[in-house]
Each structure stands twice: as C-alpha cells, then as structure tokens.
Design an enzyme around this catalytic site. Structure first.
Site, mmCIF file in Angstrom:
data_model
loop_
_atom_site.group_PDB
_atom_site.id
_atom_site.type_symbol
_atom_site.label_atom_id
_atom_site.label_comp_id
_atom_site.label_asym_id
_atom_site.label_seq_id
_atom_site.Cartn_x
_atom_site.Cartn_y
_atom_site.Cartn_z
ATOM 1 N N LYS A 184 41.646 -54.511 15.099
ATOM 2 C CA LYS A 184 40.654 -53.769 15.574
ATOM 3 C C LYS A 184 39.910 -53.952 16.958
ATOM 4 O O LYS A 184 39.414 -53.219 18.138
ATOM 5 C CB LYS A 184 39.899 -52.277 14.784
ATOM 6 C CG LYS A 184 39.139 -52.786 14.333
ATOM 7 C CD LYS A 184 37.686 -52.971 14.646
ATOM 8 C CE LYS A 184 36.801 -53.883 13.430
ATOM 9 N NZ LYS A 184 35.455 -54.093 14.720
ATOM 10 N N THR A 241 35.095 -48.476 17.060
ATOM 11 C CA THR A 241 34.662 -49.441 17.658
ATOM 12 C C THR A 241 35.267 -49.462 18.938
ATOM 13 O O THR A 241 35.234 -49.789 20.060
ATOM 14 C CB THR A 241 35.421 -50.647 17.179
ATOM 15 O OG1 THR A 241 34.810 -50.993 15.673
ATOM 16 C CG2 THR A 241 35.040 -51.965 18.457
HETATM 17 O O1 LIG Z 1 32.859 -54.150 13.358
HETATM 18 C C1 LIG Z 1 32.711 -53.406 13.970
HETATM 19 C C2 LIG Z 1 31.594 -52.183 13.174
HETATM 20 O O2 LIG Z 1 32.540 -51.733 12.125
HETATM 21 C C3 LIG Z 1 31.253 -53.747 14.432
HETATM 22 O O3 LIG Z 1 31.991 -54.247 15.970
HETATM 23 P P1 LIG Z 1 31.509 -54.701 17.554
HETATM 24 O O4 LIG Z 1 31.531 -56.136 16.205
HETATM 25 O O5 LIG Z 1 32.644 -54.814 18.274
HETATM 26 O O6 LIG Z 1 30.261 -54.443 17.655
#
Ligand SMILES: O=C(CO)COP(=O)(O)O
Ligand SMILES: NC(=O)C1=CN([C@@H]2O[C@H](COP(=O)(O)OP(=O)(O)OC[C@H]3O[C@@H](n4cnc5c(N)ncnc54)[C@H](O)[C@@H]3O)[C@@H](O)[C@H]2O)C=CC1
Length: 325
Positions: A184, A241
C-alpha cells in the site's frame, strides 16, 4: 506481559503509548540517546511525535541490553533497518511483533522473514493496519490486524495490546498481513502523484481499485489469503494511505506529481517514506513471482524520474483486459 518497543519514531512512540495505557510500564528503545533523554525528561517525543503528551510509564532507553528483561518486543524501525537493529537485540525466545511495513532490499524478504532468519527461536507476529501514528497516540479509534500462527500467543498479544480506542482483529495469516502493509505504501505514492498532477478523483479511485488487484495477485502468489488482503492490513490501510497528505508516502507522490524529483523530495526528510524503498524491491519480487504489477511499475518509473504524462499515458494505453484479479 512486559512490552518493549524497538524504534522511537512516530509509530514506535504511538505504540508505546497504546501499550502503556492504564499506566502499564513499557520500555522504548531509541537509537539516538538524545531522543531517549527527551522522552524521559519531557514525556514527549518532539522530534517524531510532536504535541502528544506521553504516559510517564514509558521509559526510554538507548542500550539494546535493556530490552533483555522484556517479555515481548514490538519492532518498529524503518523496514530496511530491521535486520541490523534486530541483530543487536537480546531476543532469544521472546515473541517479536513486526510493525514495520516493507520488503528488504537485496534479499526481497518480508520483515517477518528477516526476523525469523536472525532469531529463529522467536515466535513471530505482525501488527498492521490503517494507523496514522498521531491519531493513535491522540486516542482516536483505531482497528488493526494482529497476525500470528500460534493461537495462544495471538490471544495473549491481542489482549495485552487492546485498549479502549485500539482494537486488534486476529488472524493466523502473517504473510497476508505483511504484504498489504508493504504494497500500500507504493500505491499511496501513485495516488499522491494523481493528486499532485491534478488528474482527478476518478483516476485516484481507479488506481486504488487496480492497485488492490495487484496487491491481491502478489499476496496470493506469496501465500497470503484473499480475506486478509481485503481486511484492515490490506484494503483498509490502502484506502487510508491513498487519501490523505497525513501520509508521508502520499505526500511524496504529490511532490512527484508536481514535477519535483524523488532525490530532492527525499533529501530533506527526517521521517521515512517506505514506499520509495519498497517499490524497486517489489518490482524485482513481482518479476520473480511472475506477477504483473503495472501500477507499481509505474510508481517505480516515476521515482526514477520519468515524466508523469508519459507514465500515465503508457498505463492507459495497455491492451484492454477483463476486470478481476
Ligand atoms: O502506514 C501508515 C498508516 O497506516 C503510515 O503511512 P505513511 O508511512 O505513508 O505516513
Ligand atoms: N508513522 C505511522 O503512522 C506508521 C508507520 N508505520 C511503519 O513503522 C515503521 C517506522 O515508521 P515511523 O515510526 O513512522 O518512522 P519515523 O520516520 O517517524 O522514525 C523512524 C525511526 O527509526 C529510526 N531509525 C532510522 N534509521 C534507523 C536505523 N538505520 N537503525 C535504527 N533506527 C533507525 C529513527 O531514528 C526514528 O526513531 C515504518 O516501517 C512505517 O511504515 C506503520 C504504521 C503507521
């Protein structure tokens, strides 16, 4: 169960706060002694999780030996550092709960596989899901996947880590839980590009849905289960995300979509955007598994500096195909 947390970035600190609810003692290992010192003296982590008052029952340390007294260890460093950091930790038969999201460069191993190779006697669990650290630390409602093959340990960890605002859902599908979280991040960069380049909401939804098909194909090929990939650690985290500039990965993509280079965007970051590291490894792992991942390939090309118009044009010009995984 005395909980130790390895890694005092945003997510490690937020998880320490969850584990400390009800003033239970938690030990948090920080690589940088100055971060440990700040946590112990100010009960906050201004560098990585500003504006959150931490429980005084969190004790920060910077000596790995201090983790020897813990009963279970949450591993929350950037994915590429997990191997090196775990090699310094007194683990033995203690359960390791992997909370980092990524695939190791070079070996193409999931983080759980890295941990297993270094500490073969440690039972492995994975905690993953839609969890922005600052929301969890602020006590906002959050649900996660907690994956572990051993039923008793799964139950014990779920019970120990559950809090009034933090709800784990259990599964024995460790691989499926890891793959959702790793992929993701790559797809979130793609969604950020769509946002930054002004390509519209239709394109973002298409990318999420077709990206999810890629995640499912790859996850099934590596032995994960479809229900896990469609759960909190897969689809749930993908939707989170891919929707918000609170995500470092999405924000990186926004910058790329606006025409800035990955090198420029990554150079002034203290915090980790895992997708930038996962994308090239995922490209190799997908080729190895014989899985077609055109959206992830497009993200790789964008990170390498290809022009947005050219990459999106090539994606749309692919031969028409049936929907489905
Ligand atoms: O894993 C995350 C939310 O579940 C955090 O996302 P980011 O690392 O893109 O900030
Ligand atoms: N921030 C979030 O909302 C969430 C993050 N995660 C995952 O958790 C992992 C950690 O992310 P964050 O805590 O957000 O990172 P962060 O960027 O806030 O902090 C990274 C931490 O790791 C340390 N670090 C960096 N390189 C290191 C190395 N080589 N060896 C040891 N320590 C090192 C830094 O000093 C810092 O304490 C990532 O895999 C991320 O995908 C998962 C869920 C939510």
């Amino acid at each position: 169960m005395r909980i130790g947390v390895i890694g005092a970035g945003a997510w490690g600190t937020a998880l320490a706060q969850v584990a400390a609810h009800g003033n239970r003692p938690v030990r948090l290992w920080a690589r940088d002694p100055a971060v440990a010192e700040a946590i112990n003296t100010t009960h906050s982590n201004p560098l990585y999780l500003p504006n959150i008052a931490l429980s005084p029952s969190i004790e920060a340390v910077s000596d790995p030996a201090a983790m020897a007294e813990m009963d279970a260890l949450l591993v929350v460093t950037p994915a590429q550092a997990v191997g090196a950091v775990l090699a310094t930790m007194p683990v033995g038969p203690k359960p390791l709960v992997l909370c980092s999201k990524g695939i190791e460069a070079g070996t193409r191993r999931l983080v759980g596989e890295v941990a297993r190779a270094i500490h073969p006697h440690a039972p492995i669990a994975v905690l993953s899901g839609p969890t922005f650290a600052h929301e969890v630390a602020a006590g906002l409602p959050t649900a996660v996947t907690l994956a572990c093959e051993e039923a008793e340990l799964r139950k014990a960890l779920s019970a120990r880590l559950a809090a009034p605002h933090f709800r784990p859902y259990a599964t024995d599908d460790v691989t499926g839980a890891e793959i959702g979280g790793a992929i993701k991040n790559v797809l979130a960069i793609g969604c950020g590009v769509v946002e930054g380049a002004g390509l519209g909401q239709n394109a973002r939804a298409a990318l999420i849905a077709r990206g999810f098909a890629e995640m499912t194909r790859f996850g099934l090929a590596r032995g994960g289960r479809a229900e896990t990939l469609a759960g909190l650690s897969g689809l749930g985290d993908l939707v989170l995300t891919c929707s918000s500039t609170a995500s470092r990965n999405f924000s990186l993509g926004v910058g790329l979509g606006q025409g800035r280079s990955a090198a420029d965007l990554l150079s002034d970051r203290r915090t980790v955007a895992e997708g930038a590291f996962t994308a090239p490894v995922l490209r190799q792992a997908a080729a190895e598994a014989g899985v077609d991942m055109p959206v992830c390939e497009a993200v790789c090309r964008l990170l390498e500096g290809a022009a947005v118009g050219e990459v999106i044009g090539a994606l749309l010009a692919r031969p028409l195909k049936a929907e489905g995984v």
